[in-house]
Scaffold this active site. Structure first.
Site, mmCIF file in Angstrom:
data_model
loop_
_atom_site.group_PDB
_atom_site.id
_atom_site.type_symbol
_atom_site.label_atom_id
_atom_site.label_comp_id
_atom_site.label_asym_id
_atom_site.label_seq_id
_atom_site.Cartn_x
_atom_site.Cartn_y
_atom_site.Cartn_z
ATOM 1 N N SER A 152 0.817 -1.209 0.000
ATOM 2 C CA SER A 152 0.000 0.000 0.000
ATOM 3 C C SER A 152 0.858 1.268 0.000
ATOM 4 O O SER A 152 1.607 1.519 -0.931
ATOM 5 C CB SER A 152 -0.960 -0.040 1.196
ATOM 6 N N ASP A 155 -2.451 6.303 -3.448
ATOM 7 C CA ASP A 155 -1.310 5.672 -2.787
ATOM 8 C C ASP A 155 -0.781 4.542 -3.669
ATOM 9 O O ASP A 155 -1.225 4.372 -4.814
ATOM 10 C CB ASP A 155 -1.679 5.179 -1.387
ATOM 11 N N ASP A 181 -1.069 1.349 -3.987
ATOM 12 C CA ASP A 181 -1.948 0.370 -4.624
ATOM 13 C C ASP A 181 -3.289 0.972 -5.017
ATOM 14 O O ASP A 181 -4.211 0.249 -5.428
ATOM 15 C CB ASP A 181 -2.145 -0.858 -3.735
ATOM 16 N N ASP A 210 -5.863 2.228 -3.528
ATOM 17 C CA ASP A 210 -7.138 1.979 -2.856
ATOM 18 C C ASP A 210 -7.533 3.141 -1.944
ATOM 19 O O ASP A 210 -8.559 3.082 -1.273
ATOM 20 C CB ASP A 210 -7.136 0.661 -2.084
#
Length: 456
Positions: free
Chosen positions: A106, A247, A249, A251
């Site tokens: 992440s 960010d 990833d 999400d």
């Protein structure tokens, strides 16, 4: 009552750690693939799993290890390459797969990596299912692996990115375009570096891209939703209408208005909630957020007759509550926004598109449209410790209760352990900034002193 298996590898968002050091090793990934493959082999059909990743160098180590584990368990593996976490969740469900896997840490720096798993419904696995996988990983599974003729195969999904871009665009009202909007988009050198600029461009926006040249090492480095300084500066430099920061990833999302000022996840939730409520599209009579969301958001919703249901920190707990209680909007102050009409997990691009939709339909500037409530002063500090957590000590609990009483009716105190590292998070919010600072400073000092004594 049977004792429930314990989770030791899995934290609040999958397994995470420093790459190539326990637990984030190729050996662990192989065992995880074998255990998860066995657990999700249900029925006589050929079982399938999709694996996506972000742009970290260590993804090249973990992806083949996971692939080998799933193949040895008899699963076919679909490789999607670098794609946002919500894209893998979407593809898991839309392709009717048995399991989805994302290799990502992440918003963490490149040295870290992580593994998240999604079930056939595209939702993150429950604590109980993760514990079952851990229990299997501790066993000798050699006699339970597939026979030679039942081994799985691996293949790449060549249109994975295009499928996600179209799904994200579909979240906008039919016929709505972004023509005339100048948008700075920071992809954090992460998983959305191709798909997010493509989606905004195809919708008509003028896109000024940042963080779209990943090299395996620069993911989240002075970029993205956790380091939005470059975004804010670029918005001002290019006279943009809005800035969007994802960010690693993708999400989560943080925005910057045309003045270069940050708009956090709570404001985004409030804006989308009001818009959905006015269109009679908001289900559940309110939204779901975590204990970290600002009291200002709760009061704003209350003025509209809407509720705020709180969960513990972690977007999957928000998603679980949404599913269980019939909500279709939820998220976190950090920028995870879940719109279950379009996605099963936090989706930074889809959330940003909903905000852009409001800007287009209202013809308002971002600074006017996106600040829907005045947040109460909120202060969060972290206290590291070694060994045993000091939170269980009686005098610490007494101090926490005393602090909460001082804010009764005007604010709240929240003390919680980090789910990923030896750290106590101390948060207080209320109407009096000075009192908030006094309470947080005092609690941090007491907890730090207790931690030192406990470690001696």
């Amino acid at each position: 009552m049977d004792k429930q298996p314990q989770r030791r590898l899995f934290g609040t968002d999958g397994i995470r750690g420093t790459a190539n050091k326990a637990p984030m090793t190729a050996e662990m990934a192989l065992k995880l693939g074998q255990a998860a493959g066995l657990l999700f082999t249900r029925g006589n059909h050929r079982h399938r799993v999709i694996i996506g990743k972000d742009t970290r160098l260590s993804g090249y180590m973990l992806e083949p290890a996971l692939t080998a584990g799933f193949i040895s368990a008899g699963m076919n593996v679909t490789l999607a390459g670098p794609l946002p976490t919500p894209a893998i969740a979407m593809l898991t469900r839309s392709l009717r797969l048995d399991l989805g896997v994302v290799i990502s840490a992440s918003h963490n720096p490149f040295e870290d990596n992580g593994i998240k798993l999604f079930g056939p419904d595209g939702a993150k696995l429950s604590d109980e299912t993760e514990a079952e996988i851990e229990a299997l990983m501790a066993e000798d599974l050699s006699d339970r692996m597939a026979l030679p003729e039942r081994l799985g195969r691996a293949a790449r999904l060549v249109d994975a990115a295009g499928r996600y871009v179209e799904a994200a665009k579909f979240s906008l009202p039919r016929g709505l375009r972004l023509d005339g909007l100048r948008i700075v988009l920071d992809c954090a050198h992460g998983a959305a570096y191709k798909v997010a600029p493509a989606a905004l461009f195809e919708l008509g926006a003028e896109v000024i891209p940042l963080g779209v040249t990943p090299d395996g090492f620069n993911i989240n480095r002075e970029a993205g939703s956790t380091a939005p300084k470059a975004l804010c500066e670029a918005v001002l430099e290019h006279h943009a209408d809005i800035g969007i920061a994802l960010d690693g990833d993708a999400d989560r999302v943080i925005l910057a208005d045309e003045r270069g000022e940050i708009i956090d996840g709570d404001q985004i939730l409030g804006l989308i909630a009001r818009d959905m409520a006015e269109a009679c599209n908001l289900r559940g009579g309110g939204i779901v957020a975590t204990v970290m969301s600002n009291l200002g958001l709760e009061r704003f919703l209350g003025e509209m007759g809407l509720s705020l249901t709180r969960t513990k920190v972690g977007d999957r707990y928000v998603a679980e509550t949404m599913r269980a209680q019939g909500f279709n909007l939820g998220g976190e102050q950090s920028g995870h926004v879940i719109l279950s009409d379009f996605a099963t997990t936090g989706d930074g691009l889809v959330a940003a598109l909903q905000v852009l939709s409001v800007l287009v339909r209202s013809s308002k500037r971002a600074s006017e449209a996106c600040r829907v409530f005045a947040p109460l002063p909120q202060l969060l500090r972290n206290v590291r410790y070694h060994g045993t957590s000091p939170l269980g000590l009686a005098h610490i609990q007494t101090s926490i209760e005393t602090a909460a009483q001082r804010l009764a009716g005007t604010g709240r105190v929240l003390i919680r352990p980090s789910g990923t590292e030896p750290m106590i998070r101390v948060m207080a919010e209320g109407e009096n900034q000075g009192l908030i600072e006094e309470i947080v400073d005092g609690l941090c000092a007491e907890i730090a002193a207790a931690a030192v004594q406990a470690a001696e």
